[in-house]
Design a protein around this motif. Structure first.
Motif: not given
Length: 80
Positions: A22-45
Motif C-alpha cells: 500500500a502507498g499510505n495509511r488510508t490505502e492500508v485501511i481500505r484494503q483491510a476493510i475490503m479483506a474483512y468484508k470478503r472474510i465475512i462473506e465467505e463465513e456467511e456462505l
C-alpha cells in the motif's frame, strides 16, 4: 481524521507500506476493510452451506415432511 490505533497496528501499517503493498495509511485501511468484508462473506456462505447440509441430512433421513411442486401450487393457488 486522525485515529490512534495503537502501537501494534501502527507497526503493522508501517510494515505493509514499507513492503509496497500500500502507498499510505488510508490505502492500508481500505484494503483491510475490503479483506474483512470478503472474510465475512465467505463465513456467511459457509454457514448457509452448513445449514443446507443439515437440512438435507434430515430430509434424507426422513425426519422432515416434504411436498411436491403440485401440492405447493394447490396450496398457494386454490381453485375458484
Amino acid at each position: 481524521m486522525n485515529v490512534n490505533l495503537g502501537a501494534p497496528y501502527e507497526v503493522a501499517i508501517k510494515s505493509i507500506i514499507e513492503k509496497g503493498y500500500a502507498g499510505n495509511r488510508t490505502e492500508v485501511i481500505r484494503q483491510a476493510i475490503m479483506a474483512y468484508k470478503r472474510i465475512i462473506e465467505e463465513e456467511e456462505l459457509m454457514l448457509v452451506h452448513r445449514g443446507v447440509m443439515t437440512e438435507m441430512g434430515e430430509l434424507e433421513a426422513g425426519k422432515a415432511e416434504t411436498y411436491s411442486f403440485e401440492e405447493i401450487k394447490e396450496i398457494l393457488e386454490p381453485e375458484p
